[in-house]
Scaffold this motif. Sequence first.
Motif, PDB file in Angstrom:
ATOM      1  N   VAL A   1       0.867  -1.180   0.000  1.00  0.00           N
ATOM      2  CA  VAL A   1       0.000   0.000   0.000  1.00  0.00           C
ATOM      3  C   VAL A   1       0.901   1.227   0.000  1.00  0.00           C
ATOM      4  CG1 VAL A   1      -1.656   1.354   1.354  1.00  0.00           C
ATOM      5  CG2 VAL A   1      -1.942  -1.128   1.134  1.00  0.00           C
ATOM      6  N   VAL A   2       0.591   2.179  -0.868  1.00  0.00           N
ATOM      7  CA  VAL A   2       1.414   3.387  -0.947  1.00  0.00           C
ATOM      8  C   VAL A   2       0.518   4.617  -0.863  1.00  0.00           C
ATOM      9  CG1 VAL A   2       1.457   3.294  -3.487  1.00  0.00           C
ATOM     10  CG2 VAL A   2       3.161   4.655  -2.293  1.00  0.00           C
ATOM     11  N   GLY A   3       0.909   5.538   0.013  1.00  0.00           N
ATOM     12  CA  GLY A   3       0.227   6.821   0.106  1.00  0.00           C
ATOM     13  C   GLY A   3       0.772   7.735  -0.969  1.00  0.00           C
ATOM     14  N   TYR A   4      -0.132   8.337  -1.755  1.00  0.00           N
ATOM     15  CA  TYR A   4       0.310   9.164  -2.879  1.00  0.00           C
ATOM     16  C   TYR A   4      -0.311  10.552  -2.824  1.00  0.00           C
ATOM     17  CZ  TYR A   4       0.641  11.111  -7.550  1.00  0.00           C
ATOM     18  OH  TYR A   4       0.880  11.953  -8.604  1.00  0.00           O
ATOM     19  N   VAL A   5       0.518  11.548  -2.984  1.00  0.00           N
ATOM     20  CA  VAL A   5       0.102  12.918  -3.270  1.00  0.00           C
ATOM     21  C   VAL A   5       0.965  13.380  -4.441  1.00  0.00           C
ATOM     22  CG1 VAL A   5      -0.719  13.516  -0.953  1.00  0.00           C
ATOM     23  CG2 VAL A   5       1.683  13.850  -1.526  1.00  0.00           C
ATOM     24  N   PRO A   6       0.443  14.280  -5.287  1.00  0.00           N
ATOM     25  CA  PRO A   6       1.204  14.707  -6.470  1.00  0.00           C
ATOM     26  C   PRO A   6       2.315  15.705  -6.117  1.00  0.00           C
ATOM     27  CG  PRO A   6      -0.949  15.752  -6.449  1.00  0.00           C
ATOM     28  CD  PRO A   6      -0.917  14.804  -5.288  1.00  0.00           C
ATOM     29  N   THR A   7       3.326  15.207  -5.437  1.00  0.00           N
ATOM     30  CA  THR A   7       4.487  15.996  -5.007  1.00  0.00           C
ATOM     31  C   THR A   7       5.728  15.138  -5.221  1.00  0.00           C
ATOM     32  OG1 THR A   7       4.421  15.117  -2.761  1.00  0.00           O
ATOM     33  CG2 THR A   7       3.139  17.138  -3.175  1.00  0.00           C
ATOM     34  N   PRO A   8       6.915  15.717  -5.083  1.00  0.00           N
ATOM     35  CA  PRO A   8       8.123  14.891  -5.161  1.00  0.00           C
ATOM     36  C   PRO A   8       8.132  13.768  -4.117  1.00  0.00           C
ATOM     37  CG  PRO A   8       8.710  17.193  -5.411  1.00  0.00           C
ATOM     38  CD  PRO A   8       7.242  17.155  -5.037  1.00  0.00           C
ATOM     39  N   GLU A   9       7.579  14.043  -2.927  1.00  0.00           N
ATOM     40  CA  GLU A   9       7.524  13.013  -1.885  1.00  0.00           C
ATOM     41  C   GLU A   9       6.595  11.869  -2.302  1.00  0.00           C
ATOM     42  OE1 GLU A   9       8.834  16.814  -0.244  1.00  0.00           O
ATOM     43  OE2 GLU A   9       7.000  16.335  -1.324  1.00  0.00           O
ATOM     44  N   GLY A  10       5.464  12.217  -2.888  1.00  0.00           N
ATOM     45  CA  GLY A  10       4.526  11.196  -3.359  1.00  0.00           C
ATOM     46  C   GLY A  10       5.108  10.369  -4.484  1.00  0.00           C
ATOM     47  N   SER A  11       5.807  11.020  -5.393  1.00  0.00           N
ATOM     48  CA  SER A  11       6.452  10.295  -6.496  1.00  0.00           C
ATOM     49  C   SER A  11       7.534   9.359  -5.977  1.00  0.00           C
ATOM     50  CB  SER A  11       7.054  11.278  -7.503  1.00  0.00           C
ATOM     51  OG  SER A  11       6.019  12.019  -8.122  1.00  0.00           O
ATOM     52  N   ALA A  12       8.293   9.808  -4.974  1.00  0.00           N
ATOM     53  CA  ALA A  12       9.325   8.953  -4.379  1.00  0.00           C
ATOM     54  C   ALA A  12       8.695   7.726  -3.732  1.00  0.00           C
ATOM     55  CB  ALA A  12      10.152   9.740  -3.358  1.00  0.00           C
ATOM     56  N   ALA A  13       7.547   7.922  -3.078  1.00  0.00           N
ATOM     57  CA  ALA A  13       6.857   6.790  -2.447  1.00  0.00           C
ATOM     58  C   ALA A  13       6.399   5.795  -3.496  1.00  0.00           C
ATOM     59  CB  ALA A  13       5.674   7.294  -1.619  1.00  0.00           C
TER      60      ALA A  13
ATOM     61  N   ASP B   1       0.178  -2.020  11.335  1.00  0.00           N
ATOM     62  CA  ASP B   1       0.376  -3.391  11.789  1.00  0.00           C
ATOM     63  C   ASP B   1       1.382  -4.149  10.924  1.00  0.00           C
ATOM     64  OD1 ASP B   1      -1.426  -3.177  13.910  1.00  0.00           O
ATOM     65  OD2 ASP B   1      -3.124  -3.695  12.624  1.00  0.00           O
ATOM     66  N   CYS B   2       1.949  -3.473   9.936  1.00  0.00           N
ATOM     67  CA  CYS B   2       2.944  -4.102   9.061  1.00  0.00           C
ATOM     68  C   CYS B   2       4.128  -3.139   8.938  1.00  0.00           C
ATOM     69  CB  CYS B   2       2.330  -4.411   7.692  1.00  0.00           C
ATOM     70  SG  CYS B   2       1.853  -2.950   6.738  1.00  0.00           S
ATOM     71  N   PRO B   3       5.222  -3.579   8.329  1.00  0.00           N
ATOM     72  CA  PRO B   3       6.361  -2.680   8.147  1.00  0.00           C
ATOM     73  C   PRO B   3       5.991  -1.452   7.311  1.00  0.00           C
ATOM     74  CG  PRO B   3       7.019  -4.945   7.751  1.00  0.00           C
ATOM     75  CD  PRO B   3       5.525  -4.951   7.881  1.00  0.00           C
ATOM     76  N   VAL B   4       6.637  -0.337   7.612  1.00  0.00           N
ATOM     77  CA  VAL B   4       6.424   0.907   6.892  1.00  0.00           C
ATOM     78  C   VAL B   4       7.769   1.389   6.364  1.00  0.00           C
ATOM     79  CG1 VAL B   4       5.648   3.306   7.026  1.00  0.00           C
ATOM     80  CG2 VAL B   4       4.485   1.551   8.373  1.00  0.00           C
ATOM     81  N   LEU B   5       7.804   1.694   5.083  1.00  0.00           N
ATOM     82  CA  LEU B   5       8.994   2.256   4.453  1.00  0.00           C
ATOM     83  C   LEU B   5       8.721   3.734   4.208  1.00  0.00           C
ATOM     84  CD1 LEU B   5      11.750   2.058   3.027  1.00  0.00           C
ATOM     85  CD2 LEU B   5      10.515   1.347   0.968  1.00  0.00           C
ATOM     86  N   ALA B   6       9.498   4.610   4.834  1.00  0.00           N
ATOM     87  CA  ALA B   6       9.368   6.046   4.656  1.00  0.00           C
ATOM     88  C   ALA B   6      10.532   6.516   3.785  1.00  0.00           C
ATOM     89  CB  ALA B   6       9.389   6.756   6.001  1.00  0.00           C
ATOM     90  N   VAL B   7      10.198   7.180   2.685  1.00  0.00           N
ATOM     91  CA  VAL B   7      11.236   7.600   1.721  1.00  0.00           C
ATOM     92  C   VAL B   7      11.178   9.103   1.490  1.00  0.00           C
ATOM     93  CG1 VAL B   7      11.274   5.361   0.565  1.00  0.00           C
ATOM     94  CG2 VAL B   7       9.755   7.126  -0.281  1.00  0.00           C
ATOM     95  N   LYS B   8      12.342   9.647   1.169  1.00  0.00           N
ATOM     96  CA  LYS B   8      12.453  11.053   0.803  1.00  0.00           C
ATOM     97  C   LYS B   8      12.754  11.108  -0.697  1.00  0.00           C
ATOM     98  CE  LYS B   8      15.729  11.905   3.867  1.00  0.00           C
ATOM     99  NZ  LYS B   8      16.738  12.631   4.652  1.00  0.00           N
ATOM    100  N   PRO B   9      12.386  12.218  -1.330  1.00  0.00           N
ATOM    101  CA  PRO B   9      12.734  12.367  -2.748  1.00  0.00           C
ATOM    102  C   PRO B   9      14.246  12.390  -2.915  1.00  0.00           C
ATOM    103  CG  PRO B   9      11.204  14.085  -2.063  1.00  0.00           C
ATOM    104  CD  PRO B   9      11.631  13.356  -0.832  1.00  0.00           C
ATOM    105  N   ARG B  10      14.695  11.859  -4.032  1.00  0.00           N
ATOM    106  CA  ARG B  10      16.132  11.901  -4.321  1.00  0.00           C
ATOM    107  C   ARG B  10      16.507  13.324  -4.692  1.00  0.00           C
ATOM    108  NH1 ARG B  10      15.182   6.508  -7.077  1.00  0.00           N
ATOM    109  NH2 ARG B  10      15.983   5.068  -5.532  1.00  0.00           N
ATOM    110  N   ALA B  11      17.645  13.764  -4.206  1.00  0.00           N
ATOM    111  CA  ALA B  11      18.086  15.137  -4.474  1.00  0.00           C
ATOM    112  C   ALA B  11      18.639  15.278  -5.866  1.00  0.00           C
ATOM    113  CB  ALA B  11      19.146  15.541  -3.458  1.00  0.00           C
TER     114      ALA B  11
END
Length: 131
Positions: free
Chosen positions: A4-16, A121-131
């Motif tokens: 499952v991926v949370g998406y917003v139309p931002t660099p952070e959302g694209s990275a996710a 209740d499951c693992p969460v991967l938090a990512v930042k946009p690549r610079a």
Amino acid sequence: MTVVVGYVPTPEGSAAVDAAVEAAQRTGARVVVVNTSYHGDYAHPSFATEQDIDALDAQLAQAGLEHEIRRPLDGSGPATTILAAAEETKADLIVIGIRRRSPVGKLLTGSTAQQVLLEADCPVLAVKPRA
């Protein structure tokens, strides 16, 4: 397997989304993308446009992934919606994009990422946009 991926139309959302695609391709997982409004405001920039959704759908199809894009209209907050989707699909992984925020900013507005990290209740991967 389901990612499952949370998406917003931002660099952070694209990275996710990019990280979710990589994880799904490695494991053969299905991808469930969740895009929600900001506190019921469907005109808010965090609610993706039809063009954003079409591009996202094309990206996932081109990657050869089984996928679903959810855009609930019930006014629930992003963290609640992501967590509900993860529970419903019995997700093996949640992927979220994060951005740098000041401690005061987190205190005043809360943090979707923090809520997902603490309540999932499951693992969460938090990512930042690549610079």
